[in-house]
Write a protein that holds these residues in place. Structure first.
Motif, mmCIF file in Angstrom:
data_model
loop_
_atom_site.group_PDB
_atom_site.id
_atom_site.type_symbol
_atom_site.label_atom_id
_atom_site.label_comp_id
_atom_site.label_asym_id
_atom_site.label_seq_id
_atom_site.Cartn_x
_atom_site.Cartn_y
_atom_site.Cartn_z
ATOM 1 N N PRO A 152 77.792 -98.448 -51.829
ATOM 2 C CA PRO A 152 76.594 -97.925 -52.698
ATOM 3 C C PRO A 152 76.689 -96.326 -52.833
ATOM 4 O O PRO A 152 75.852 -96.031 -53.683
ATOM 5 C CB PRO A 152 75.495 -98.218 -51.726
ATOM 6 C CG PRO A 152 75.993 -98.280 -50.458
ATOM 7 C CD PRO A 152 77.469 -98.824 -50.537
ATOM 8 N N THR A 153 77.570 -95.734 -52.309
ATOM 9 C CA THR A 153 77.574 -93.998 -52.523
ATOM 10 C C THR A 153 78.997 -93.759 -52.631
ATOM 11 O O THR A 153 80.012 -94.452 -52.084
ATOM 12 C CB THR A 153 76.976 -93.354 -51.735
ATOM 13 O OG1 THR A 153 77.723 -93.331 -50.502
ATOM 14 C CG2 THR A 153 75.464 -93.687 -51.342
ATOM 15 N N LEU A 154 79.476 -92.605 -53.479
ATOM 16 C CA LEU A 154 80.830 -92.135 -53.252
ATOM 17 C C LEU A 154 81.039 -91.896 -51.940
ATOM 18 O O LEU A 154 82.321 -92.115 -51.830
ATOM 19 C CB LEU A 154 80.791 -90.640 -54.220
ATOM 20 C CG LEU A 154 80.349 -91.027 -55.641
ATOM 21 C CD1 LEU A 154 80.117 -89.828 -56.169
ATOM 22 C CD2 LEU A 154 81.791 -91.797 -56.291
ATOM 23 N N PRO B 47 83.449 -80.033 -55.578
ATOM 24 C CA PRO B 47 83.696 -79.592 -56.684
ATOM 25 C C PRO B 47 83.817 -77.882 -56.723
ATOM 26 O O PRO B 47 84.563 -77.056 -57.602
ATOM 27 C CB PRO B 47 82.464 -79.544 -57.557
ATOM 28 C CG PRO B 47 81.415 -79.776 -56.809
ATOM 29 C CD PRO B 47 81.922 -80.546 -55.476
ATOM 30 N N THR C 25 80.556 -84.152 -63.268
ATOM 31 C CA THR C 25 79.475 -84.630 -62.375
ATOM 32 C C THR C 25 78.358 -84.009 -61.973
ATOM 33 O O THR C 25 78.569 -82.650 -62.077
ATOM 34 C CB THR C 25 80.342 -84.974 -60.774
ATOM 35 O OG1 THR C 25 80.707 -83.589 -60.430
ATOM 36 C CG2 THR C 25 81.767 -86.046 -60.983
ATOM 37 N N TYR C 27 77.273 -83.333 -59.121
ATOM 38 C CA TYR C 27 77.572 -82.625 -57.893
ATOM 39 C C TYR C 27 78.367 -81.237 -58.541
ATOM 40 O O TYR C 27 77.914 -80.060 -58.114
ATOM 41 C CB TYR C 27 78.606 -83.205 -57.255
ATOM 42 C CG TYR C 27 79.058 -82.675 -55.744
ATOM 43 C CD1 TYR C 27 78.250 -81.581 -55.139
ATOM 44 C CD2 TYR C 27 79.960 -83.330 -55.004
ATOM 45 C CE1 TYR C 27 78.670 -81.083 -54.048
ATOM 46 C CE2 TYR C 27 80.192 -83.007 -53.842
ATOM 47 C CZ TYR C 27 79.611 -81.755 -53.264
ATOM 48 O OH TYR C 27 79.737 -81.568 -51.786
ATOM 49 N N SER C 28 79.158 -81.360 -59.334
ATOM 50 C CA SER C 28 79.683 -80.113 -59.983
ATOM 51 C C SER C 28 78.897 -79.249 -60.844
ATOM 52 O O SER C 28 78.732 -77.971 -60.668
ATOM 53 C CB SER C 28 80.942 -80.525 -60.999
ATOM 54 O OG SER C 28 81.531 -79.535 -61.594
ATOM 55 N N ALA C 61 71.163 -82.048 -50.059
ATOM 56 C CA ALA C 61 71.207 -80.881 -49.948
ATOM 57 C C ALA C 61 72.572 -80.694 -48.886
ATOM 58 O O ALA C 61 73.431 -79.700 -49.131
ATOM 59 C CB ALA C 61 70.204 -80.335 -48.935
ATOM 60 N N TYR C 63 75.340 -82.006 -49.151
ATOM 61 C CA TYR C 63 76.815 -81.931 -50.046
ATOM 62 C C TYR C 63 76.526 -80.484 -50.833
ATOM 63 O O TYR C 63 77.697 -80.094 -51.020
ATOM 64 C CB TYR C 63 76.837 -83.135 -50.905
ATOM 65 C CG TYR C 63 77.228 -84.146 -50.080
ATOM 66 C CD1 TYR C 63 78.289 -84.707 -49.857
ATOM 67 C CD2 TYR C 63 76.187 -85.043 -49.193
ATOM 68 C CE1 TYR C 63 78.925 -85.656 -49.117
ATOM 69 C CE2 TYR C 63 76.412 -85.969 -48.501
ATOM 70 C CZ TYR C 63 78.057 -86.359 -48.339
ATOM 71 O OH TYR C 63 78.498 -87.310 -47.800
ATOM 72 N N ALA C 115 77.293 -92.312 -62.839
ATOM 73 C CA ALA C 115 78.865 -92.271 -62.243
ATOM 74 C C ALA C 115 79.063 -90.904 -61.452
ATOM 75 O O ALA C 115 79.536 -90.828 -60.593
ATOM 76 C CB ALA C 115 79.805 -93.007 -62.824
ATOM 77 N N GLY C 116 78.294 -89.913 -62.241
ATOM 78 C CA GLY C 116 78.628 -88.374 -62.008
ATOM 79 C C GLY C 116 77.998 -88.249 -60.698
ATOM 80 O O GLY C 116 78.173 -87.077 -60.112
ATOM 81 N N SER C 117 76.947 -88.869 -60.425
ATOM 82 C CA SER C 117 76.041 -88.386 -59.199
ATOM 83 C C SER C 117 76.819 -88.535 -57.885
ATOM 84 O O SER C 117 77.586 -89.615 -57.911
ATOM 85 C CB SER C 117 74.633 -88.761 -59.346
ATOM 86 O OG SER C 117 74.665 -90.306 -58.870
ATOM 87 N N ASP C 118 76.560 -87.915 -56.986
ATOM 88 C CA ASP C 118 76.994 -88.028 -55.669
ATOM 89 C C ASP C 118 76.585 -88.928 -54.781
ATOM 90 O O ASP C 118 76.764 -90.078 -54.739
ATOM 91 C CB ASP C 118 77.049 -86.694 -54.998
ATOM 92 C CG ASP C 118 77.692 -86.843 -53.638
ATOM 93 O OD1 ASP C 118 78.560 -87.056 -53.557
ATOM 94 O OD2 ASP C 118 76.939 -86.292 -52.767
ATOM 95 N N PHE C 119 75.886 -88.326 -53.625
ATOM 96 C CA PHE C 119 75.869 -89.221 -52.423
ATOM 97 C C PHE C 119 74.982 -90.523 -52.727
ATOM 98 O O PHE C 119 75.289 -91.618 -52.022
ATOM 99 C CB PHE C 119 75.042 -88.399 -51.667
ATOM 100 C CG PHE C 119 74.975 -88.798 -50.025
ATOM 101 C CD1 PHE C 119 76.169 -89.067 -49.266
ATOM 102 C CD2 PHE C 119 74.034 -89.444 -49.507
ATOM 103 C CE1 PHE C 119 76.161 -89.598 -48.113
ATOM 104 C CE2 PHE C 119 73.915 -89.742 -48.154
ATOM 105 C CZ PHE C 119 75.050 -89.905 -47.599
ATOM 106 N N ARG C 120 74.116 -90.385 -53.395
ATOM 107 C CA ARG C 120 73.332 -91.799 -53.626
ATOM 108 C C ARG C 120 73.591 -92.346 -55.056
ATOM 109 O O ARG C 120 72.869 -93.016 -55.882
ATOM 110 C CB ARG C 120 71.727 -91.608 -53.676
ATOM 111 C CG ARG C 120 71.178 -91.305 -52.245
ATOM 112 C CD ARG C 120 69.790 -91.312 -52.064
ATOM 113 N NE ARG C 120 69.368 -90.559 -51.323
ATOM 114 C CZ ARG C 120 68.459 -89.416 -51.554
ATOM 115 N NH1 ARG C 120 68.041 -89.301 -52.761
ATOM 116 N NH2 ARG C 120 68.051 -88.573 -50.672
ATOM 117 N N ALA C 121 74.805 -92.623 -55.370
ATOM 118 C CA ALA C 121 75.286 -92.769 -56.809
ATOM 119 C C ALA C 121 75.241 -94.306 -56.704
ATOM 120 O O ALA C 121 76.174 -94.782 -57.424
ATOM 121 C CB ALA C 121 76.732 -92.024 -57.105
ATOM 122 N N ALA C 122 74.221 -94.862 -56.165
ATOM 123 C CA ALA C 122 74.138 -96.368 -56.272
ATOM 124 C C ALA C 122 74.243 -96.923 -57.435
ATOM 125 O O ALA C 122 73.230 -96.576 -58.467
ATOM 126 C CB ALA C 122 72.750 -96.824 -55.574
#
Lengths: 409, 141, 387, 143
Positions: A152-154, B47, C25, C27-28, C61, C63, C115-122
């Motif tokens: 569900p997450t990266l 990144p 992303t 994140y970037s 936070a 990340y 798809a570019g988002s990080d931790f909760r990229a559900a």
């Protein structure tokens, strides 16, 4: 990275001076409330939230019209506007959510205290409502089958394909290394859950009330994810709990003896993850708890030896034991030895722990039941009351960005 | 470890930041993110280098694929296991020689033979047409 | 009485600029933007001890710490609705529990792949939020989008006060004029006329395309610190005179259908009362405002709720556009607003800071204080910044 | 209104599943029986729409489900010209109906064209069985 933690040398130079901390001594928890704790509530989480909040507001001797702030978790599923519309809060001036799961429990109180200390709000309710037992079960891996095709997450992409999907197994990875490095045996670990179960026998609200457990029961119970067994795990619970925070000044006129906030702290050190911080120099400790404790004791101006009673957030028994080390109650690797035989951590011991039964034996309301018990100890109303408890410590979830409180009479 | 037929493994979630890692795995290579200015490895990838705050000194370099078992857990019952894997199965935390740690599985070994400190090397397991995973096997010290 | 007044200041701001497809992303974008905001302030990541963000933004936070190199975070929170995270940053600083707090947002809302988002990229998760209770009573009837939900209230406003599209249209026209001069804006150099507005497609009657702020890709970051530290940094500080939230009992996110009157914004009214109380000034002291123009008709409604004109007179206030232009009674959304710069909460605060610093591309000559309001149509929040 | 409701692109169903939504269940069960019932505070009579566990006026947790007239007027409406979901073909309208009891419900108009909709138009409830699981309440011009 984490040099301060590795060397046990905290540098508070980044933080505001204690003199400018407006929370300390100026704020208090003045109301507590909870629903029944059960394995199947048969009710909506919104219903339970309303009941717990109303109970906490009544307990404080306030009315809902007084409430102007709400604090909860990002994991909380009740919607703020719908809750406000149900409770009839006329003018909500402050609302906030905190992520990191159970790590947010004491942080909710901290942020509420900041709001009342600065006049942003007068009375803030902190709450959490969850049908963890009968509803969605966060702690189970099988819930993903047929509903997700990828992690569900990266981040989980580095764990889930290998079958590592649950908090129990994430914590087990730390635990195995901790037992290995410090030579800890399962029988050493067992005393902690045994004492908590004893406390639950005196607490009629506890899920494991009337279900005693011996050390032998612990040793013989089923291994779930080696090195953790059934009785190392917290009890999935349906229920809700709430507390009311206001200023010490207003607290003087309210119904209950206030539990003053002597210190509140939150911490997320480098390379923090949600229970999977495997790329830190050492994984046998809980740096977030250590940093939080440094800040907590710095602001409070007291030392671990001054604490009369503690409620540790213990999703698994190992989490409780390692917190003892990180909070400074014993040396690294000695958490299990500290609890051996159980006498030190019983209600008449040198550091009574989790006097309501904790998350292992009372209920798992994401740490809120621990905050309530910490308040009861200050009020003198616990079912396992510690004599003359002046300073009551409570922590938020370990292994994630965490938080903690020291309450005083 | 054995898989249960018919239950898919949860695949990794991929974006632009971690795609080079998973693309390499698909080609049976293990790569790690490294800041060439600071000479530091980063896992998980990110990144920006947190040491020098640079966004263009990060590169992907080949890993030795060698390391040792740093910790492990053993799923002994179905209660907390993922149903695609037959219990008992173990999940290991490998510390690579580069100092970076990765979660993985072992091949050709029973869960109860796994030990902290065991020397290992990477192997690749083509699970299906669109999923390859890196796993580890015991090697001579 | 304790107060947050003047205890904190915004000392650093940055945006990545906005596009319809960042190709990067979230994140970037976030890491780059936070670094830029700290550089703007003359601070290092090591100086940061707090992070606040919006719940809906995916990158946690933790990340941000990993990428930007922030040591030990001792204050973190997630808020929802508008620019509410700022209130947490200011409260933490004022309470003496944090020194320097970063507020960031990063979203690829236009390219939308997430798809570019990080931790909760559900990508497939169920929304288990109990917000769904309300959606249950809307979704089966095809009321599925924010524009549809707020359209119900907009129609009541137009109906009850006999407001015409020609009057409302001046809001997007003036915002587009401001955006045309703002190089950061997605509609830089592309002003529209009232005729363009009237001719634009109706998306959800009564809302036209040009009533709705465009989703964009990009990030923003804002650095808040204690007032006494702010004076030694790189930029002139924008002191926070007041910062507040307003909600009302029958208020729902964009769909407050159960309250007696739907043609006003009572949350905004409560917000304004609180902002003016804390700041000790009133609407007559304010000549620049960044209001929530995610949907253009919400602007006249906000003008009324915040006391810039009488009830029902918001549209007349906007008509012709002169009152809203630089030099007018209330220079509005001088960056182009969400309609012109792009819909990302936080850009409104950043533009207010530019006005205080005197660096806006539509600078108001004597901008001493600037009002920011957001979250219109739901829980509202806002702040008043001063030089 | 051209909601197809076919299996390929089903209309979003109200979420009756699970333990999260028990407050709403009586409402949708009544609709299934072609009846319109709303939740009302048993103590002070305040209507609770959408359903909620506590009355915001008197904070009583006692409530009852009460049949309502199904008569009302159009309070507001929107018309979609770009489809937000494949189940709904544009243009289609969503109405906000104020019932005689004073509460408002979101619904769709039946046999009323978009350009005929007017605030204040009297309407009556009708029921539409979409599929085996879902029945919706809609509104048509009052007789």
């Amino acid at each position: 990275m984490l040099q301060e933690y590795v060397e046990r040398s905290y540098r508070p130079d980044l933080k505001p001076s204690v003199a400018s901390n407006l929370i300390k001594d100026n704020t208090a928890i003045v109301g507590i409330g909870a629903t029944e704790f059960s394995r199947d509530s048969g009710r909506d989480e919104l219903d339970m939230a309303c009941e717990a909040i109303k109970a906490a507001v009544d307990d404080a001797g306030l009315t809902m019209d007084d409430i102007d702030g709400l604090e909860t978790f990002t994991l909380e599923r009740t919607s703020m506007p719908t809750l406000v519309g149900s409770l009839g809060i006329p003018n909500l001036r402050f609302s906030n959510q905190i992520s990191f799961g159970g790590g947010a429990s004491c942080a909710n109180v901290m942020h509420a205290a900041a709001a009342v200390a600065t006049g942003v709000a007068d009375y803030v309710v902190c709450y959490r409502s969850l049908n963890e037992a009968s509803g969605h079960r966060y702690g189970r891996g099988d819930g993903y089958v047929g509903y997700l095709s990828e992690a569900p997450t990266l981040h989980y992409g580095y764990f889930f394909p290998f079958g590592l999907l649950t908090p129990l197994s994430w914590a087990g990875m730390y635990g195995m290394r901790w037992m290995h490095e410090f030579g800890v045996e399962p029988e050493h670990i067992g005393w902690y859950p045994v004492v908590l179960r004893e406390n639950a026998q005196r607490n009629p609200k506890a899920i494991f009330h009337d279900k005693p457990m011996t050390h032998q029961d612990y040793m013989e119970c089923q291994m779930i994810v080696e090195p953790l067994r059934m009785f190392d795990c917290c009890v999935d619970t349906d229920g809700a709990a709430a507390v009311v925070v206001t200023t010490a000044e207003r607290a003087k006129d309210l119904k209950q003896p206030p539990a003053h906030i002597l210190a509140a702290a939150q911490s997320s050190p480098p390379e923090q993850e949600i229970q999977t911080s495997y790329n830190r120099p050492i994984i046998t400790g809980l740096p977030e708890t250590w940093y939080m404790a440094q800040e907590l004791f710095r602001v409070a101006g007291v030392s671990p030896a001054d604490i009369d009673v503690a409620q540790l957030y213990d999703p698994f028994s190992l989490g409780g034991l390692v917190q003892l080390e990180e909070l400074g109650f014993c040396e690294r690797g000695e958490g299990a030895a500290f609890c051996e035989g159980g006498d030190r951590i019983r209600p008449d011991g040198e550091l009574p722990l989790n006097t309501s039964g904790g998350l292992l034996s009372e209920a798992y309301i994401h740490g809120y039941n621990l905050i309530i018990e910490a308040v009861r100890q200050i009020r003198g109303t616990s079912t396992s009351q510690v004599e003359n408890a002046e300073l009551s410590l409570v922590t938020g979830g370990p292994g994630v960005p965490t938080s903690g409180l020291i309450l005083r009479r | 470890m054995e898989y249960v037929p018919g239950i898919p493994i949860l695949k990794p979630s991929i974006d632009a930041d971690n795609k080079p890692f998973w693309d390499a795995v698909a080609n049976h290579e293990l790569v790690l993110q490294k800041c060439r200015a600071c000479d530091v490895y980063h896992q998980p990838p990110r990144p920006m280098c947190p040491e020098c705050k640079s966004m263009d000194t990060l590169e992907w370099v080949q890993s030795s694929g060698r390391g040792q078992i740093y910790s492990y857990v053993n799923f002994t019952t179905d209660r907390m296991a993922y149903p695609a894997m037959k219990v008992p199965y173990a999940v290991v935390l490998i510390e690579l020689d580069e100092g970076v740690r990765l979660v993985s599985n072992m091949i050709d070994i029973e869960p109860d033979e796994i030990e902290i400190g065991m020397p290992v090397e990477v192997v690749f397991d083509d699970i299906s047409e669109d999923l390859t995973l890196y796993k580890f096997k015991k090697r001579a010290a | 009485m304790p107060s947050i007044k003047d205890a904190a200041a915004v000392v650093g701001v940055a945006t990545t600029g906005f596009s319809t497809d960042s190709g990067r992303t979230e994140y970037s974008l976030a890491a780059e933007c936070i670094k830029a905001a700290l550089d703007d302030a003359g601070l290092r990541p090591e100086d940061v001890d707090g992070i606040v963000k919006d719940v809906v933004d995916g990158i946690d936070a933790m990340y941000i710490q990993k990428a930007v190199g922030i040591d030990n975070l001792t204050y973190a929170s997630d808020s929802r609705y508008g620019t509410l995270p700022l209130l947490n940053a200011v409260t933490a600083v004022a309470a003496g529990i944090a020194n320097t707090v970063v507020y960031y947002r990063s979203a690829n809302n236009a390219s939308g792949k997430r798809a570019g988002s990080d931790f909760r990229a559900a990508k497939e998760t169920k929304d288990e939020s109990l917000d769904m209770i309300r959606y249950d009573f809307h979704a089966p009837f095809g009321l599925l989008t924010p524009d549809g939900a707020i359209g119900m209230a907009v129609r009541r406003y137009l109906h009850e006060f006999e407001v015409s599209a020609e009057q409302v249209g001046w809001v997007p026209v003036v915002c587009s004029e401001h955006a045309a001069k703002n190089p950061q804006a997605i509609f830089h150099d592309a002003p529209i006329t009232l005729a363009d507005y009237i001719d634009s497609d109706v998306v959800v009657d009564p809302l036209r395309v040009l009533d709705c702020a465009p989703d964009v890709d990009g990030a923003i970051a804002i650095v808040v610190t204690r007032a006494e530290r702010a004076v030694d940094l790189s930029q002139p500080p924008a002191f926070v005179m007041a910062n507040a939230q307003g909600t009302s009992t029958e208020g729902e996110q964009l769909s407050s259908y159960s309250r007696p009157q739907m043609s006003g914004l009572p949350e905004m009214g409560l917000l304004g009362d609180e902002l003016y109380r804390v700041a000790g000034i009133g609407p007559n002291d304010i000549s620049v405002a960044q209001l929530d123009d995610r949907f253009a008709p919400l602007v006249p409604m906000q003008l009324e709720a915040l006391g810039f004109c009488e009830r029902g007179e918001g549209a007349a206030f906007c008509e012709g556009g002169d009152a809203l232009r630089v030099g007018g009674r209330l220079a509005l959304n001088t960056n182009g607003g969400f309609l012109g710069e792009g819909f990302s909460y936080g850009t409104n605060i950043i533009e207010a800071v530019r006005q205080i610093r005197g660096t806006s591309s539509n600078q108001v000559s004597d901008a001493e204080v600037v009002l920011v309001a957001s979250g219109a149509g739901g829980p509202a929040d806002g702040c008043i910044l001063r030089r | 209104m051209t909601a197809t409701g076919d299996a390929e692109q089903p209309i979003p169903h109200p979420a009756l599943w699970g333990v999260l939504y028990r407050n709403s269940t009586p409402f949708w069960e009544a609709v299934k029986r072609h009846e319109l019932e709303l939740q009302r505070c048993a103590q002070c009579g305040h209507w609770l729409v959408p359903p909620r566990p506590m009355c915001p006026k008197c904070r009583s947790a006692d409530s009852e489900w009460v049949p309502v007239s199904g008569h009302g007027t159009i309070y507001s409406w929107v018309t979609y010209h770009e489809s937000p979901h494949p189940a709904f073909e544009v243009p289609y309208s969503v109405v906000l109906v104020e019932l005689d009891e004073g509460v408002r419900l979101v619904s769709n108009p039946v046999d009323i064209a978009s350009d005929e909709l007017e605030i204040g138009m009297p309407v009556d409830v009708v029921f539409e069985d979409i599929d085996d699981d879902l029945t919706l309440f809609k509104f048509t011009r009052a007789a």
